[in-house]
Design a protein around this motif. Structure first.
Motif, PDB file in Angstrom:
ATOM      1  N   LEU A  91       0.851  -1.187   0.000  1.00 28.01           N
ATOM      2  CA  LEU A  91       0.000   0.000   0.000  1.00 28.01           C
ATOM      3  C   LEU A  91       0.885   1.235   0.000  1.00 28.01           C
ATOM      4  CD1 LEU A  91      -2.693  -0.979   2.677  1.00 28.01           C
ATOM      5  CD2 LEU A  91      -2.914  -1.094   0.181  1.00 28.01           C
ATOM      6  N   VAL A  93       0.388   5.102   0.589  1.00 27.83           N
ATOM      7  CA  VAL A  93      -0.667   5.942   1.162  1.00 27.83           C
ATOM      8  C   VAL A  93      -0.245   7.406   1.117  1.00 27.83           C
ATOM      9  CG1 VAL A  93      -2.127   6.333   3.174  1.00 27.83           C
ATOM     10  CG2 VAL A  93      -1.278   4.019   2.675  1.00 27.83           C
ATOM     11  N   TYR A 119      -3.489   4.811  -2.088  1.00 30.73           N
ATOM     12  CA  TYR A 119      -4.574   5.485  -1.379  1.00 30.73           C
ATOM     13  C   TYR A 119      -4.269   6.979  -1.344  1.00 30.73           C
ATOM     14  CZ  TYR A 119      -6.104   1.049   0.871  1.00 30.73           C
ATOM     15  OH  TYR A 119      -6.565  -0.219   1.140  1.00 30.73           O
ATOM     16  N   ILE A 121      -5.622  10.089   0.883  1.00 33.55           N
ATOM     17  CA  ILE A 121      -6.443  10.329   2.069  1.00 33.55           C
ATOM     18  C   ILE A 121      -6.242  11.769   2.555  1.00 33.55           C
ATOM     19  CG2 ILE A 121      -6.945   9.602   4.422  1.00 33.55           C
ATOM     20  CD1 ILE A 121      -5.706   6.928   3.852  1.00 33.55           C
ATOM     21  N   ASP A 123      -9.204  12.311  -0.532  1.00 31.69           N
ATOM     22  CA  ASP A 123      -8.948  12.369  -1.967  1.00 31.69           C
ATOM     23  C   ASP A 123      -8.788  13.795  -2.495  1.00 31.69           C
ATOM     24  OD1 ASP A 123      -8.778  11.497  -4.707  1.00 31.69           O
ATOM     25  OD2 ASP A 123     -10.834  12.184  -4.924  1.00 31.69           O
ATOM     26  N   GLY A 147      -9.317   6.896  -3.857  1.00 30.43           N
ATOM     27  CA  GLY A 147      -9.327   7.888  -2.793  1.00 30.43           C
ATOM     28  C   GLY A 147     -10.395   7.604  -1.762  1.00 30.43           C
ATOM     29  N   TRP A 148     -10.200   8.182  -0.579  1.00 30.88           N
ATOM     30  CA  TRP A 148     -11.139   8.067   0.534  1.00 30.88           C
ATOM     31  C   TRP A 148     -11.666   9.448   0.880  1.00 30.88           C
ATOM     32  CZ3 TRP A 148     -12.514   3.244   1.599  1.00 30.88           C
ATOM     33  CH2 TRP A 148     -11.632   2.209   1.254  1.00 30.88           C
ATOM     34  N   GLY A 179     -15.161   5.198  -0.186  1.00 28.36           N
ATOM     35  CA  GLY A 179     -14.033   5.205  -1.100  1.00 28.36           C
ATOM     36  C   GLY A 179     -14.404   4.699  -2.479  1.00 28.36           C
ATOM     37  N   ALA A 181     -12.270   3.915  -6.619  1.00 27.14           N
ATOM     38  CA  ALA A 181     -11.079   3.966  -7.462  1.00 27.14           C
ATOM     39  C   ALA A 181     -11.433   4.556  -8.814  1.00 27.14           C
ATOM     40  CB  ALA A 181     -10.488   2.564  -7.632  1.00 27.14           C
ATOM     41  N   PHE A 190     -10.167  -2.274  -4.515  1.00 31.69           N
ATOM     42  CA  PHE A 190      -9.665  -1.161  -3.707  1.00 31.69           C
ATOM     43  C   PHE A 190     -10.246  -1.210  -2.291  1.00 31.69           C
ATOM     44  CE2 PHE A 190     -10.283   3.304  -2.301  1.00 31.69           C
ATOM     45  CZ  PHE A 190      -8.958   3.708  -2.256  1.00 31.69           C
ATOM     46  N   ALA A 194      -8.607  -2.417   1.855  1.00 33.76           N
ATOM     47  CA  ALA A 194      -8.625  -1.578   3.051  1.00 33.76           C
ATOM     48  C   ALA A 194      -8.654  -2.402   4.334  1.00 33.76           C
ATOM     49  CB  ALA A 194      -9.827  -0.635   3.009  1.00 33.76           C
TER      50      ALA A 194
END
Length: 414
Positions: A91, A93, A119, A121, A123, A147-148, A179, A181, A190, A194
Motif C-alpha cells: 500500500l 498511502v 490510497y 487520504i 482524496d 481515494g477516501w 471510497g 477507485a 480497492f 482496506a
C-alpha cells in the motif's frame, strides 16, 4: 490483483503531518512494517527525532465501538528518499495536503510497481490529477489508484512553543469510510484492500448495519463530493470569524478555540445544509451519487462528522460545550490563514462552483462563500492555487465522456 501479498508487504506513508503521522504509528502498533516519508523541503522539521523517539498516539479516540490503539511506535524506515520508501511496498498511502499532490505525483508515478495500491487520504480530487498525469506520461503498470472521503481520525499533532512534536492526539476514530477507485472497475478490489490498512480497523470491525463500515462510492467524483470538509469547515470558519478573532478578548486562551465548540450555531448550520443541497444537485446533474446525510445532523456541535464515529442520530446540542470542555487545547482554526480556508476554498469550493457552471447547476451559496473568503483574506484564493477542471484534465469532457473516464478508464482527449 492478488491481495494476499498486500498484508505481508510494507506500508509506505507519504506525508508526515496530521494524517500521515498517526497513520504510520497506527500501522506499526498493529504489527505492520511501516516506512514514513516526507518531502525534503519539510523533512528536517516533520521527521525530526522520529527514528529516535518514535511517534506516540494518545487521546480519547472516541468512537461507538470503543476501538483504541495507543502507544509509542518506531518506524522501520524514516526517510526523505521517496524511491527507498516506495520500493516493494504493497500500500502506498498519500497523506500530503492537496496543494502538494502535483509535485509528489511527478516523482511518485515513475517509481510505482505492478501490484501496488495507492490510497489518497482524503482524496480532494487527487485521483483525477494522478490518473491524468499517468495518462499523459503513458503509464502502463498494473496499479490501482483510489481515494477516501475523509481521514480515519480527528487528530492533531501536538505543538509546543510553535514546534510540532511527535506526539499525536487522536480525538476520535472514524468507523465509516467512503471510497472509490478510478476507474470504478477497480473499486471492489480497492475497498477489499482496506481490510489490510490498520487505521481502518474500526471500519473493518464494524457490524452495525448502515451506521458503520465501508461505503462503496459510485465513482471517484462521488467520493470528492462526499468529502464533508468544505461544507463544514468553510462556512464555519468564514461566518464564525468574529468569534475566532475576538476569542482572546473574551478572556479565553487562543489555543482553546474550536470551530465546533465556539463558532457553529443554527444559522451557520442552515447555510451548511443549503451548501450540501447544491452538491446533491451537482451529483444528480453529472450522473453520479453522493453520500446520504440527515440534514438534522448539521444542527449539532458535532455536525455531520458525529455519525461517522458515533453512529446515526449522534448529535451534541448547541447548548453544550462539546468535547473541548475537557480538552487542554481546541482544534482551531486559529486564523483564517488555515487549511480550513486556504485549501478548502480553492479546491473544495471552487471546483464545486466550476462543476456547477459546466453542468448548469446554480451554486449561489458556494459562490458566496468563495467571494467572502477572497474579501476577508484580500486575495483571490482560486487564482493563487490554480486548481481547475482543466488542471484535473476533465474540463473538455461532456457528461457521457466524464462518466466513461470515471467508470471504465476510457479517457477522451481534448
Amino acid at each position: 490483483m492478488d491481495l494476499n501479498s498486500i498484508k505481508e508487504k510494507p506500508i509506505a506513508i507519504l506525508g508526515a503531518g496530521g494524517v500521515g503521522k498517526p497513520c504510520a504509528a497506527d500501522c506499526k502498533l498493529a504489527g505492520r512494517e511501516v516506512r514514513l516519508w516526507d518531502d525534503p523541503k519539510f523533512a528536517a522539521r516533520t521527521l525530526k527525532n522520529v527514528e529516535k523517539s518514535g511517534i506516540r498516539i494518545s487521546g480519547p479516540q472516541t468512537n461507538l465501538l470503543m476501538f483504541e490503539r495507543s502507544g509509542v511506535a518506531f518506524m522501520d524506515m524514516v526517510s526523505d528518499d521517496l524511491a527507498k520508501v516506495v520500493k516493494g511496498a504493497g500500500l502506498v498511502v498519500v497523506t500530503t495536503v492537496a496543494l502538494g499532490h502535483e509535485s509528489l505525483f511527478k516523482n511518485l508515478i515513475p517509481l510505482l510497481e505492478d501490484g501496488q495500491i495507492v490510497y489518497i487520504i482524503p482524496d480532494n480530487y487527487g485521483v483525477f490529477l494522478m490518473r491524468k498525469m499517468m495518462h499523459e506520461t503513458g503509464f502502463k503498470k498494473d496499479v490501482i489508484v483510489g481515494g477516501w472521503g475523509t481521514s480515519p481520525y480527528g487528530a492533531r499533532v501536538v505543538v509546543k512553543g510553535g514546534v510540532p512534536t511527535n506526539d499525536i492526539n487522536i480525538i476520535d476514530r472514524v468507523c465509516l469510510m467512503r471510497g472509490a477507485a478510478l476507474p470504478a472497475t477497480d473499486t471492489d478490489t480497492f475497498i477489499e484492500s482496506a481490510k489490510y490498512f490498520p487505521p481502518f480497523d474500526p471500519v473493518t470491525f464494524s457490524a452495525n448495519g448502515d451506521d458503520f463500515g465501508f461505503q462503496k462510492g459510485d465513482t471517484i467524483l462521488d467520493v470528492s463530493l462526499s468529502n464533508i470538509n468544505p461544507v463544514v469547515h468553510v462556512p464555519g470558519a468564514i461566518l464564525g470569524a468574529a468569534v475566532m478573532q475576538n476569542f482572546e478578548l473574551f478572556g479565553q486562551k487562543k489555543q482553546n478555540y474550536s470551530l465546533y465548540a465556539h463558532a457553529l450555531c443554527p444559522a451557520i448550520a442552515q447555510v451548511q445544509v443549503d451548501f450540501w443541497k447544491e452538491e446533491e444537485a451537482l451529483a444528480k446533474a453529472i450522473g453520479t451519487t453522493i453520500s446520504k446525510v440527515d440534514y438534522e445532523d448539521f444542527f449539532s456541535r458535532s455536525s455531520i462528522y458525529g455519525p461517522e464515529y458515533m453512529g446515526h442520530g449522534y448529535r451534541v446540542p448547541f447548548t453544550e460545550d462539546y468535547r473541548y470542555k475537557q480538552e487542554p487545547y481546541g482544534d482551531g482554526p486559529f486564523t483564517l490563514e488555515s487549511r480550513y480556508v486556504t485549501e478548502d476554498v480553492p479546491i473544495g469550493c471552487y471546483l464545486l462552483s466550476q462543476l456547477g457552471k459546466k453542468f448548469g447547476v446554480p451554486t449561489p451559496i458556494i459562490d458566496s462563500i468563495i467571494i467572502l473568503a477572497n474579501s476577508m483574506l484580500q486575495r483571490d484564493l482560486t487564482k493563487d492555487v490554480g486548481y481547475s477542471l482543466e488542471y484535473l484534465g476533465i474540463a473538455h469532457m461532456d457528461r457521457q465522456q466524464l462518466n466513461l473516464w470515471m467508470r471504465e478508464g476510457v479517457y477522451t482527449k481534448a
